[in-house]
Design an enzyme around this catalytic site. Sequence first.
Site, PDB file in Angstrom:
ATOM      1  N   HIS A 175     -30.714 -16.295 -24.923  1.00  0.00           N
ATOM      2  CA  HIS A 175     -30.776 -15.281 -25.983  1.00  0.00           C
ATOM      3  C   HIS A 175     -31.206 -15.889 -27.312  1.00  0.00           C
ATOM      4  CE1 HIS A 175     -29.008 -12.245 -23.393  1.00  0.00           C
ATOM      5  NE2 HIS A 175     -28.115 -13.132 -23.017  1.00  0.00           N
ATOM      6  N   ARG A 219     -18.478  -8.979 -20.504  1.00  0.00           N
ATOM      7  CA  ARG A 219     -19.848  -9.457 -20.736  1.00  0.00           C
ATOM      8  C   ARG A 219     -19.853 -10.961 -21.045  1.00  0.00           C
ATOM      9  NH1 ARG A 219     -24.410  -8.936 -18.693  1.00  0.00           N
ATOM     10  NH2 ARG A 219     -23.749 -11.060 -18.387  1.00  0.00           N
ATOM     11  N   CYS A 223     -21.368 -13.986 -18.621  1.00  0.00           N
ATOM     12  CA  CYS A 223     -22.389 -14.912 -19.118  1.00  0.00           C
ATOM     13  C   CYS A 223     -21.950 -16.355 -18.881  1.00  0.00           C
ATOM     14  CB  CYS A 223     -22.666 -14.678 -20.602  1.00  0.00           C
ATOM     15  SG  CYS A 223     -23.884 -13.378 -20.883  1.00  0.00           S
TER      16      CYS A 223
END
Lengths: 262, 208, 98
Positions: A175, A219, A223
């Site tokens: 990201h 989440r 990850c």
Amino acid sequence: MRTVIGSAALALAFAPALAQQSPYAEYQRMARESAPVELFELAGEEAWKKKQGPKNVSLEQCDLGQGPGVLKGAYASLPRYFKDTDRVMDLETRLLHCMMTLQGRSREEATKRVFGNADNASEMEVLSAYIAGHSHGMPMRPGTSHAKEKAAYQLGQKLFFHRAGSWDFSCASCHGEEDKRIRMSGLPVLYKPQVARPLIATWPAYRVSNSQFKTMQWRMNDCYRQMRMPEPMFGSEAMVSLVHFLTVTAQGEPYRGPAIKR
Amino acid sequence: MRRLLLLPAVVAVAACTTAPSVSEHPKPSPRELEEVTAVLKRDFRARGQATMDRVELDEVQRLCNLHADNPPAELARPIEETQLKAIPFPAGSMMGDWKNGEKIAQSGRGAMWSDKPGVQEGGSCYNCHQISPKETAFGTIGPSLAGYGKTRGNRPEIQRYVYGKIYNSKAYNACSQMPRLGHSKTLNEQQIKDLVALLLDPASPVNQ
Amino acid sequence: MAGPMKMRATLNGGFTDVRVLMTHPMATEQQTKGKPHFIQNLTVKLNGKIVIEGEISQAVSRNPVFSFRLNGGAKGDKIEVSWLDNKGDTNKTETAVA
């Protein structure tokens, strides 16, 4: 009158005529129209009002930062510093706190099943759906003034860029650069406000790919699993700080969840 | 219905508010780096094969964290050299079976707490690279490897480079985003050889 | 087994727009290795009178959402939606047109 119907056909029939769009955008639009999020909000309302634990009380007096039992706008102002615990808490951490203090439940029992599955969503998931729904349309305003809120942001930012684990990954490995993707999934650059805003403002969310309602703590957890790291502990300072960093980066965005995601 | 109608209005408001100032990629001090590791030790727990030793930083991770992935060459070079020296290159041909290499490249499993050690390990190659033209769902974090062997051939030096790069990408670029698949014991010697063949074998679909 | 359902019915010009959500695994033949579990019949009643009888298949996703438009309708009209799945499970929900 006898009609044979299917959801896709119906969704299309009543959609406004759309200009040429990418198939993915079209898929996203159709998914949005058929989001079963309200079912989770309903289940969450039940869980919020259910008397349980050794004290046999509901969570209705839980103070999510706006006063005991106030749901309106609570999610949009989290994570924030709480004086009674002297720490920054996100929604899930605060809910766990209320389960332990108001209901007298043990941490072990209350965190035994924080992430559910398609057949059975967890209590934390449905509660998140219900509570977040009360912030719909309100700007995200996590706490940023208290010293511990500032410290949480700083730690979250460091964690975001921290490379470790068997595969040398940080959050930024996936990201951190624009216009990249894993397989066919676009990768948002989450430390850039303009990118973070629409994404963070739509969690928690229903994921179509696995028909599950998922939360921010999930989440983060998933990850780190894919980063080949050990497992982050639910509601830990590290996880709250990371959620805080992402939410502050997205601050100002009107909350548009609970939403639907791939 | 109410929600849908509300949307254009709130988006317009959002566009007018100022964004918070966020520094792009801060460089931690050595002390801050230690503090983050201490937080991870406190707030993470071992699960399955993902044991807590994974939060300890080695020299590569330390260097890249301290320099925000952009270390000065004089610091990067010695580390690349020690990483290169530690690669156990196999003797002889490093070309395995490209068909098996394709399976390894396709698999995104391996080394996660949810994976059983020794079962279904993959290289996650397609997550980041274009490789065989038959696979259209490829990621773009890494460069395209389509036609890799077609332009480079498969001389022993090329085989050695590809084997080494997959075994330990950091031996060639200290802060590469690519995992060290051999060094981390995700893939074994034969699996890496199979990947070498996927890229270099003239019969591999990569080179058609 | 029947999880919650939720329905909304709103008057819109000369029509009544209905949106109904239902909890159901909608498991296919393939997912269950031959033991599918899915809603087969959907019935919509307006003031007790059947206006739609639908058949749906395994192809519909988990937790289905249906929306449809009925001709006419008035505030306070009762809409009832019920489903019956291939195992004989059933559920229904009722709402008044708003």
